[in-house]
Enzyme design. Structure first.
Site, PDB file in Angstrom:
ATOM      1  N   ILE A   1     165.537  31.114  34.727  1.00  0.00           N
ATOM      2  CA  ILE A   1     164.294  31.877  35.032  1.00  0.00           C
ATOM      3  C   ILE A   1     162.923  31.218  34.651  1.00  0.00           C
ATOM      4  O   ILE A   1     162.114  31.594  34.931  1.00  0.00           O
ATOM      5  CB  ILE A   1     164.385  33.405  34.578  1.00  0.00           C
ATOM      6  CG1 ILE A   1     164.595  33.161  32.939  1.00  0.00           C
ATOM      7  CG2 ILE A   1     165.340  34.190  35.186  1.00  0.00           C
ATOM      8  CD1 ILE A   1     164.274  34.536  32.361  1.00  0.00           C
ATOM      9  N   GLY A   2     163.105  30.027  33.994  1.00  0.00           N
ATOM     10  CA  GLY A   2     162.195  29.141  33.535  1.00  0.00           C
ATOM     11  C   GLY A   2     162.288  27.852  33.036  1.00  0.00           C
ATOM     12  O   GLY A   2     163.603  27.689  32.764  1.00  0.00           O
TER      13      GLY A   2
ATOM     14  N   GLY B   1     160.750  23.868  31.687  1.00  0.00           N
ATOM     15  CA  GLY B   1     159.480  22.841  31.246  1.00  0.00           C
ATOM     16  C   GLY B   1     159.914  21.672  30.260  1.00  0.00           C
ATOM     17  O   GLY B   1     161.221  21.484  30.284  1.00  0.00           O
ATOM     18  N   GLY B   2     158.927  21.236  29.708  1.00  0.00           N
ATOM     19  CA  GLY B   2     159.267  19.890  28.891  1.00  0.00           C
ATOM     20  C   GLY B   2     160.232  20.297  27.784  1.00  0.00           C
ATOM     21  O   GLY B   2     161.019  19.599  27.133  1.00  0.00           O
ATOM     22  N   PHE B   3     160.035  21.565  27.311  1.00  0.00           N
ATOM     23  CA  PHE B   3     160.778  22.043  26.109  1.00  0.00           C
ATOM     24  C   PHE B   3     162.347  22.254  26.600  1.00  0.00           C
ATOM     25  O   PHE B   3     163.124  22.373  25.555  1.00  0.00           O
ATOM     26  CB  PHE B   3     160.314  23.428  25.813  1.00  0.00           C
ATOM     27  CG  PHE B   3     160.296  24.510  26.698  1.00  0.00           C
ATOM     28  CD1 PHE B   3     161.469  25.359  26.682  1.00  0.00           C
ATOM     29  CD2 PHE B   3     159.264  24.659  27.480  1.00  0.00           C
ATOM     30  CE1 PHE B   3     161.520  26.343  27.734  1.00  0.00           C
ATOM     31  CE2 PHE B   3     159.218  25.561  28.695  1.00  0.00           C
ATOM     32  CZ  PHE B   3     160.398  26.429  28.568  1.00  0.00           C
TER      33      PHE B   3
ATOM     34  N   VAL C   1     164.773  28.379  30.429  1.00  0.00           N
ATOM     35  CA  VAL C   1     164.977  29.602  29.881  1.00  0.00           C
ATOM     36  C   VAL C   1     166.084  30.207  30.775  1.00  0.00           C
ATOM     37  O   VAL C   1     165.792  30.293  32.215  1.00  0.00           O
ATOM     38  CB  VAL C   1     163.612  30.544  30.051  1.00  0.00           C
ATOM     39  CG1 VAL C   1     163.952  31.923  29.426  1.00  0.00           C
ATOM     40  CG2 VAL C   1     162.621  29.763  29.147  1.00  0.00           C
TER      41      VAL C   1
ATOM     42  N   LYS D   1     165.910  30.645  25.579  1.00  0.00           N
ATOM     43  CA  LYS D   1     165.225  29.470  25.601  1.00  0.00           C
ATOM     44  C   LYS D   1     166.121  28.409  24.966  1.00  0.00           C
ATOM     45  O   LYS D   1     166.309  28.410  23.858  1.00  0.00           O
ATOM     46  CB  LYS D   1     163.861  29.707  24.764  1.00  0.00           C
ATOM     47  CG  LYS D   1     163.146  28.338  24.912  1.00  0.00           C
ATOM     48  CD  LYS D   1     161.993  28.717  24.064  1.00  0.00           C
ATOM     49  CE  LYS D   1     160.835  27.430  24.165  1.00  0.00           C
ATOM     50  NZ  LYS D   1     159.550  27.816  23.403  1.00  0.00           N
TER      51      LYS D   1
ATOM     52  N   ASP E   1     148.609  26.885  22.160  1.00  0.00           N
ATOM     53  CA  ASP E   1     148.872  26.597  23.512  1.00  0.00           C
ATOM     54  C   ASP E   1     148.726  27.858  24.392  1.00  0.00           C
ATOM     55  O   ASP E   1     149.546  28.329  25.017  1.00  0.00           O
ATOM     56  CB  ASP E   1     150.358  25.933  23.820  1.00  0.00           C
ATOM     57  CG  ASP E   1     150.488  25.481  24.877  1.00  0.00           C
ATOM     58  OD1 ASP E   1     149.521  25.039  25.616  1.00  0.00           O
ATOM     59  OD2 ASP E   1     151.622  25.197  25.377  1.00  0.00           O
TER      60      ASP E   1
END
Length: 404
Positions: free
Chosen positions: A41-42, A44-46, A49, A62, A169
């Site tokens: 559902i998501g 990014g760089g991290f 999710v 996450k 952030d």
């Protein structure tokens, strides 16, 4: 493990009790509740999710990129998350910090490599993030809803600052919208916990999101609570003007301020983005400024057309897709010191498989009855041999001595 209940039940308890402390969760348990990370559902760089399911509701997991994450970074984020519990902050339920050995080939030789599994489990917030809300301007974009969002972000940030945490952030993508469109701040990946004596820090590391980073951090590497206030000001401008991204220099001139609340929010936003951090108000002062002009537009707010309830919305569809997925797990329960776990069966153990693969230790415990004496079938100089039974098939398990 003593008399502890199984991890799924523990997580259910944490989920339903808002005052409960976050817990440690095994990687096997997280694989189970996410159906082996089936629905993303998501990202990014991290990392990514994924959606997860419990009996009483949904969770978001996450999954962090271990190769780019140091032990200290993960520990710092968990410490910050464990310190916060507020209605305007996404609720932290638990974490996984497992390390598992995997056999890999390196420089022409096979080695046992310790692979870190770093995951965080949160409540699932059903109406997406503020970035999409501002960009799409569809569901519940009336001013009274946007004002409620501004209030909630201010209250959440005030609480974070009371806990002596710099978020660092804050941006629309890191503000999620709950069941009644209430905002919830998330992502403490670059946050800093500070002591009572600290007011300002200086760092050579650069992080955050351009457009939301305070000028003193860009120019001098200075960090303080006023960095977050600058980011808050930009978010308020986003909500007031409808701009997503770059803010025009005279943004306030294009706004038809139809009520005292809106006028006050414009004044506050202008102060928040002042280039001099000393001129910016604190989050607590902003809350007081808003209360001074507290005039309800209507006694009973209109029913909000939430994205999660719209069959056309991707937020609605992703949950339905997750719920429709089969649970491909061994549904039998394993009792080892009264600990119950749900186990996935690796393909290498299925009948007809010719390729070796990694097998979870808990699964080996299950099929050998926790390496019981009655399952022992032999012994060598450095190992014991056990008979494991899986789906009416016999498997030999060789357990090596730790003194090799």
């Amino acid at each position: 493990m003593g008399d502890e209940t199984n991890e799924a039940e523990d997580l259910e308890r944490i989920f339903t009790d808002s005052s409960a402390e976050p817990i440690k969760i095994s990687y096997a348990a997280i694989r189970y509740i996410t159906k082996n990370f089936a629905v993303k559902i998501g990202d990014g760089g991290f990392g990514v999710v994924c959606l997860g399911g419990l009996q009483n509701g949904m969770v978001a997991v996450k999954k962090l990129h271990s190769k780019d994450l140091s032990y200290k970074q993960f520990l710092d984020e968990v410490i910050c998350l464990k310190k916060v519990n507020h209605r305007n902050i996404v609720r932290f339920l638990g974490y996984c910090a497992d390390t598992q050995g995997e056999i890999m080939e390196a420089e022409g030789k096979y080695r046992i490599v310790e692979v870190q599994k770093r995951l965080l489990c949160f409540e699932y917030v059903p109406n997406g993030n503020l970035h999409h809300y501002i960009k799409e301007k569809t569901h519940g974009y009336e001013w009274n809803v946007r004002y409620k969002i501004i209030q909630g972000i201010c209250q959440g940030l005030h609480y974070i600052h009371q806990q002596r945490i710099y978020h660092l952030d804050l941006k629309p993508a890191n503000v999620l919208l709950g069941a009644n469109m209430e905002p919830k701040i998330t992502d403490f990946g670059v946050s800093r916990c500070i002591s009572e004596e600290q007011r300002t820090m200086v760092t050579e590391n650069f992080f955050g999101t351009l457009g939301y980073i305070a000028p003193e951090f860009i120019d001098k590497g200075q960090i303080s609570f006023k960095n977050d206030i600058f980011s808050l000001g930009v978010i308020m401008i986003n909500l007031l003007s409808g701009h997503d991204g770059c803010i025009p220099e005279k943004w306030h001139e294009s706004i038809d301020a139809s009520c005292p609340q809106m006028k006050r929010c414009i004044e506050i936003a202008q102060r928040c983005v002042d280039t001099d951090p000393h001129m910016r108000p604190t989050a607590g002062e902003i809350i007081l400024y808003l209360k001074e002009k507290e005039i309800m537009i209507q006694k009973d707010p209109p029913t909000i057309d939430e994205p999660r309830n719209d069959p056309r919305s991707s937020l609605h569809q992703v949950v339905q897709r997750f719920r429709a997925l089969p649970i491909e797990t061994l549904r039998e329960h394993l009792r080892v010191d009264t600990l119950y776990v749900e186990l996935h069966i690796p393909k290498c153990l299925l009948e007809g498989s010719k390729m070796p693969g990694r097998v979870p230790f808990q699964l080996l415990q299950f099929i050998t009855e926790n390496f019981s004496h009655k399952r022992q079938i032999g012994r060598t100089g450095f190992a014991y041999l056990y008979r494991g039974i899986l789906r009416q098939r016999s498997i030999v398990v060789k357990r090596l001595s730790m003194t090799i």
